[in-house]
Design an enzyme around this catalytic site. Structure first.
Site, mmCIF file in Angstrom:
data_model
loop_
_atom_site.group_PDB
_atom_site.id
_atom_site.type_symbol
_atom_site.label_atom_id
_atom_site.label_comp_id
_atom_site.label_asym_id
_atom_site.label_seq_id
_atom_site.Cartn_x
_atom_site.Cartn_y
_atom_site.Cartn_z
ATOM 1 N N HIS D 238 14.277 22.004 33.530
ATOM 2 C CA HIS D 238 13.241 22.721 32.785
ATOM 3 C C HIS D 238 12.417 21.682 32.045
ATOM 4 O O HIS D 238 12.960 20.765 31.466
ATOM 5 C CB HIS D 238 13.885 23.701 31.809
ATOM 6 C CG HIS D 238 12.949 24.728 31.283
ATOM 7 N ND1 HIS D 238 11.937 24.426 30.414
ATOM 8 C CD2 HIS D 238 12.853 26.057 31.533
ATOM 9 C CE1 HIS D 238 11.262 25.533 30.138
ATOM 10 N NE2 HIS D 238 11.804 26.541 30.803
ATOM 11 N N ARG D 259 4.107 27.547 27.731
ATOM 12 C CA ARG D 259 3.127 26.982 28.658
ATOM 13 C C ARG D 259 2.281 28.103 29.247
ATOM 14 O O ARG D 259 1.093 27.948 29.452
ATOM 15 C CB ARG D 259 3.831 26.196 29.769
ATOM 16 C CG ARG D 259 4.295 24.820 29.314
ATOM 17 C CD ARG D 259 4.879 24.038 30.477
ATOM 18 N NE ARG D 259 6.081 24.670 31.004
ATOM 19 C CZ ARG D 259 6.231 25.046 32.269
ATOM 20 N NH1 ARG D 259 5.287 24.827 33.148
ATOM 21 N NH2 ARG D 259 7.351 25.623 32.665
#
Lengths: 241, 129, 110, 577
Positions: D238, D259
């Site tokens: 990740h 994000r």
């Protein structure tokens, strides 16, 4: 806090062997961003491998590592050593629960009571699609805030009513009951009201706010319990259905 | 399976409390003053009746004793203090019961205490003057 | 056992009313009546009006209920088991004291 | 020794395990289920830690075809398309069940319908969520539903499976040898069907996101029992794991939605470095790319002083960030930073295993009587998993596993297990108590974490992988020589449990390293500096691994299952990874 070393005083007890609990002291090097969980893990990994405690997610979501740290039940993972303001840390198991060994408590009584309030959602049969509820309708305002409970047991350990009355259901279970009783989608709300309205239920709460004081998720079970008291009374007069 | 049987052998639990919380102290004081007032009310009703049974003279005599004895005199201040505390904290609890003030419980407590202190001091001044 | 809900509610109601009635009682004793020692005759003089009598009867009623129900709550909080016995004792005690108190009030009226 | 006979044994209490138990009961309430979990029910493992949410097609403007294409595109086209199709097709049903039957209440949009937020790598905003900590509600509600069915679902908390029991022929699983962690008691569960749903082993990396108790136990047990594995080299990093120094908080994930909402990734020099790696999608690129980009920035010396990069949310406005991501702000606050008002240091963190036990769409593994669901299984996500497809997989396939288990349990009879196998398993795991001297397990644990990070990590090459493979074999040997400090203490002995955990890590680590060595190309989360290109001509295949006996690894390859979007089409599309 200038010293780079922590004095950890840890509660030790093996009910199968020890007549009485004792405290062991350990010196643990201080690191950046150190959580109390880091302290007990360091002790178990590198100093005394026989120490027992419970932890899982380490980011405050699973609620496994609740302990009584410097006078308060807290999650070991979410308690920064820095925030305690001292290098002397006393760690004990969560109060009001039987001890398996050392810091690992048996959560059985907590969950027995949790189950008592029928913590599971039972949807109304006519509801076959996800309910349409506008966020600004206010209908779920307070429920959603209280749904974040991670059943860590901090409130249960902090509640002096639980400490003095072993039948009292306790803040966490009552809070869960509230979230279901206030949920208009649920079909067995009255049944639950009848459980929480008994003498081991909401009436044992006397607004001490210990639960709210220690809740790592900043919930206020006291408020849920008040909402339940209100509904119990309304139901008695046939107003709450 | 073995989990359930386990619990029985592990009876030991610590009951450490949270002493730092305002609400906890408020509750303890509420309980202490409450029990004190229960005892007082029992005493008060029986004393009144038992003296009245013997007529107005006995009543006057009794009250004279009660209200002039210096020890009882100070005890009475304590009693008034207890009533004030129990009453004001009771108002705070009533507020919670109608759903007000959960996020401000500590502030409400300290405000009530400030009012209570003023009232008590006023009574003390009257009584001791 | 939803009697809990009713006693809880009554405890709140009696508390709220006590705040008024007991407040009056204390006001009469400490502020409105500056005398050092209360005399029977003064008390009697006050109690001739019906409203005063009502206040004292109510005070007796609410006070006793609030006190004894509070006592019972404390006992249940600490894990009381013999509920029925305790309730019976408390009810008898309450009724008796109410009788005794009423007797006192009547003494002043007569 | 105690023995429990039951219809279905379920290992694990995450989304997959809980849903499986629920569905066995709801299919046939007369079946007996034993649900064993290593920690407390619903609290151990990672479903609980799910932050972002669950990808599902609910909006008429969206379609399952789009979700499917996003999934296989994100997965570098090596997904098992049957499984991926099952995932996207069952997802709406699953969310429906979660809302209507289980009682979850997902966040609502303005119109009162379920809100769906933006996640990276997707053509439509389709992630259903509860603020930024969705797992708590999903798992809490599922657990409560288990409590409701307690009469038939026997929950064994803090009870771990040591190994699976097989028939003489070795082609069928008939139960497991279990250990009660609290008492140390060893006992057998004899079952018609075993569902393994214990999660992956990404925790074996130095910087990793999963919970501590998730150590690939299920995978390791399945490997020892002889099940086939697929694409084990595919392990996701990740991009935004929180950096917190040596504290064990390090590696915990800051969710994808950051994000998705428009957060910037910046390096030590203050550059938005995604421009160099995926100028089109920038930060909303898939996890594999963003993670690798971050790693490369750090390796190129453009990282921060603590060897990280930064995620910057400040341009979105503090109020917005605090409202949308309260959980993340809180987490960052723990280490003394303010997500809403300053850039926060992050690093790629080992997160999820796409690879796992080979299953079909009914969760059936290569061994009869053994069903696998959730992260332990492989093939759904191909070479890279999309954010939001994780809890989606565990719930979708948990449901399926439950349905299959119920059907199988009705047909099958309870077959006996072999006592000598039980004894062998007991010898294997209890020998650590018999020694007075040997190897300390904790230095081994620390070594494997570093080894995996450095040699089987975000960026790999043949030489390092070879070293890793050799060293892992040695470490497995060493872990077998471990001993516990207090030989008489079987009650809640964390050291003994850690020996098993580390052994299982190494077992899974070997599969990852060996798979990575075999795949001589780069694809998705598997990136090799000696084969930087994606080779669609030769490598549209899956690598299968299994235990040849004696824990030696046998491997073979098969072309991908391309039932909906053929290999030809993939080659023509010519998308580089």
């Amino acid at each position: 806090m200038s010293s780079r070393e922590i004095n950890a005083k840890i509660f030790r007890y093996d009910p199968e062997v020890d007549a009485e609990p004792r405290f062991d002291e350990f010196k643990v090097p201080l690191i950046d961003n150190m959580a109390v969980l880091d302290v007990v893990m360091h002790v178990q990994n590198y100093i005394d491998k026989t120490l027992a405690f419970r932890c899982s997610c380490r980011i405050g979501m699973c609620g496994s590592c609740a302990m009584y740290i410097n006078g308060k039940p807290r999650l070991a993972c979410r308690t920064q050593v820095k925030s305690l303001g001292t290098n002397n840390i006393t760690i004990m198991p969560l109060p009001n629960l039987p001890i398996i060994r050392d810091l690992a408590t048996d959560m059985e009584p907590f969950f027995e009571k949790w189950k008592k309030i029928k913590p599971y959602y039972v949807g109304k049969s006519e509801l076959t699609e996800p309910a349409v509820i506008r966020p600004d309708s206010g209908e779920r305002e307070f429920i959603d805030q209280m749904l974040d409970c991670i059943t860590c047991g901090c409130c249960y350990g902090a509640c002096s009513m639980v400490a003095t009355n072993e039948d009292y259901i306790g803040p966490a279970a009552l809070n869960r009951a509230y979230t279901l009783i206030a949920d208009k989608r649920d079909a067995i709300r009255i049944e639950r009201i009848n459980v929480v309205g008994r003498s081991y239920g909401v009436w044992r709460c006397h607004d001490q706010f210990n639960c709210a004081e220690v809740c790592p998720k900043k919930l206020v079970p006291t408020k849920s319990i008040q909402q339940l008291k209100k509904r119990c009374v309304l139901q008695k007069f046939g107003i709450f259905k | 399976m073995p989990n359930r049987e386990m619990a029985a052998s592990q009876r030991y639990a610590t009951h450490s409390q949270v002493w730092g919380a305002v609400g906890m102290w408020a509750w303890i004081l509420h309980r202490i003053t409450g029990i004190g007032l229960v005892l007082y009310i029992l005493l008060h009703t029986t004393l009144m009746a038992s003296s009245l049974i013997r007529g107005s003279e006995a009543f006057n005599a009794m009250l004279t004793i009660l209200m002039t004895n210096p020890v009882l005199h100070y005890m009475e201040l304590l009693l008034v203090g207890a009533v004030i505390y129990h009453g004001l904290n009771g108002i705070r609890l009533l507020l919670f019961d109608i759903g007000i003030g959960f996020s401000r419980q500590k502030e409400i407590f300290w405000s009530a205490m400030a009012v209570g202190a003023a009232m008590w001091i006023y009574v003390i001044m009257i009584k001791l003057s | 056992m939803l009697v809990n809900a009713i006693t809880w509610l009554l405890q709140r109601i009696s508390a709220a009313l006590l705040l008024v009635v007991l407040g009056l009682h204390l006001w009469l004793l400490y502020v409105a009546n500056p005398a050092e020692i209360i005399q029977f005759s003064e008390a009697k003089a006050r109690l001739v009006t019906g409203s005063y009598v009502t206040i004292y009867v109510l005070l007796l009623l609410f006070g006793l209920f609030h006190a004894l129900n509070g006592l019972y709550t404390v006992m249940v909080d600490t894990g009381l088991r013999a509920r029925l016995v305790t309730i019976s004792i408390l009810v008898i005690l309450g009724v008796t004291l109410f009788g005794v108190g009423l007797y006192s009030v009547v003494q002043f009226i007569m | 020794m105690n023995e429990i006979k039951t219809d279905v044994l379920i290992l694990g209490s995450g989304g997959a395990g809980l849903f499986a138990a629920l569905h066995v009961y709801d299919n046939n309430p007369s079946l007996n289920v034993v649900l064993a979990t290593k920690g407390l029910i619903g609290k151990c493992g990672c479903s609980r830690m799910v932050q972002g949410g669950l990808n599902v097609v609910l909006n008429p403007a969206d379609s399952v075809d789009k979700h499917f294409m996003d999934t296989i595109k994100g997965g570098g086209f090596v997904n098992n398309q049957d499984l991926a199709w099952t995932l996207v097709n069952d997802a709406p049903k699953t969310v429906h069940e979660l809302e209507v039957k289980v009682g979850c209440f997902f966040d609502r949009a303005e119109d009162g319908k379920i809100h769906q937020k933006a996640f990276a790598g997707q053509s439509f905003d389709r992630t259903v969520h509860v603020a930024d900590l969705s797992g708590i509600q999903i798992i809490a509600r599922l657990t409560d539903q288990i409590f409701r069915r307690e009469e038939k679902i026997k929950v064994l908390e803090e009870t771990r499976a040591l190994d699976l029991l097989t028939t003489e022929e070795g082609d069928r699983v008939v139960g497991a040898v279990m250990a009660n962690i609290r008492t140390g008691e060893i006992f057998v569960v004899n079952a018609k069907v075993v569902v393994v749903a214990t999660g992956g082993a990404a925790s074996m990396y130095k910087i990793s996101a999963p919970s501590f108790d998730k150590t690939g136990d299920g995978m390791a047990m399945c490997f020892r029992a002889g099940a086939e594995f697929v694409d084990m080299e595919m392990l996701q990093f990740h991009p935004t794991g929180l950096l917190a120094g040596q504290s064990r908080l390090s590696g915990s994930v800051l969710e994808e939605g950051l994000r998705g909402a428009g957060g910037y990734m910046i390096n030590g020099l203050g550059e938005r470095y995604m421009e160099r790696y995926d100028p089109e999608r920038m930060e909303r690129s898939t996890r594999d790319r963003v993670a690798r980009a971050g790693y490369m920035e750090i390796m190129a010396g453009r990282g921060t002083e603590n060897e990280g990069v930064m995620i910057d949310m400040t341009h979105l406005g503090a109020e917005f960030v605090e409202k949308k991501f309260p959980g993340m702000c809180e987490r960052v606050k723990d280490i003394g930073k303010d997500l809403a008002r300053e850039p926060v240091e992050v690093s790629p963190t080992a997160h999820f295993q796409m690879g796992g036990v080979k299953i079909d769409i009914h969760c059936q593994s290569s061994l009869k009587g053994l069903l696998v669901a959730g992260e332990d299984s492989g093939g759904v996500h191909g070479a890279n998993r999309l954010g939001g497809n994780g809890i989606c997989e565990s719930t979708v396939f948990g449901r399926r596993a439950g349905d299959t288990a119920a059907a199988l349990a009705e047909q099958e009879v309870l077959r006996p297990y072999r006592q000598e196998q039980v004894e062998e398993i007991k010898r294997r795991w209890l020998k650590f108590y018999k020694r007075t001297d040997g190897v300390d397990i904790y230095p081994i644990r620390d070594e494997i974490k570093l080894l995996m990070w450095e040699k089987v990590g975000v960026v790999r090459d043949g030489k390092k992988l070879q070293e890793a493979v050799a060293r892992l074999d040695e470490l497995l040997e060493m872990a077998g020589q471990a001993y516990v400090a207090n030989r008489t203490l079987s009650r809640y002995n964390m050291e003994w449990n850690d020996i098993i955990n580390v052994t299982n890590w190494i077992t899974v680590g070997r599969l990852v390293a060996n798979g990575a060595l075999l795949r001589t190309e780069s694809r998705g989360s598997h990136y090799r500096t000696d084969y930087v290109d994606t080779d669609n001509q030769n490598w549209l295949v899956n690598i299968f691994l299994k235990n040849k006996g004696n824990l030696e690894i046998e491997s073979f390859t098969k072309p991908i299952v391309a039932s909906r979007f053929s290999a030809e089409e993939i080659r023509k599309a010519n998308i580089k990874y």
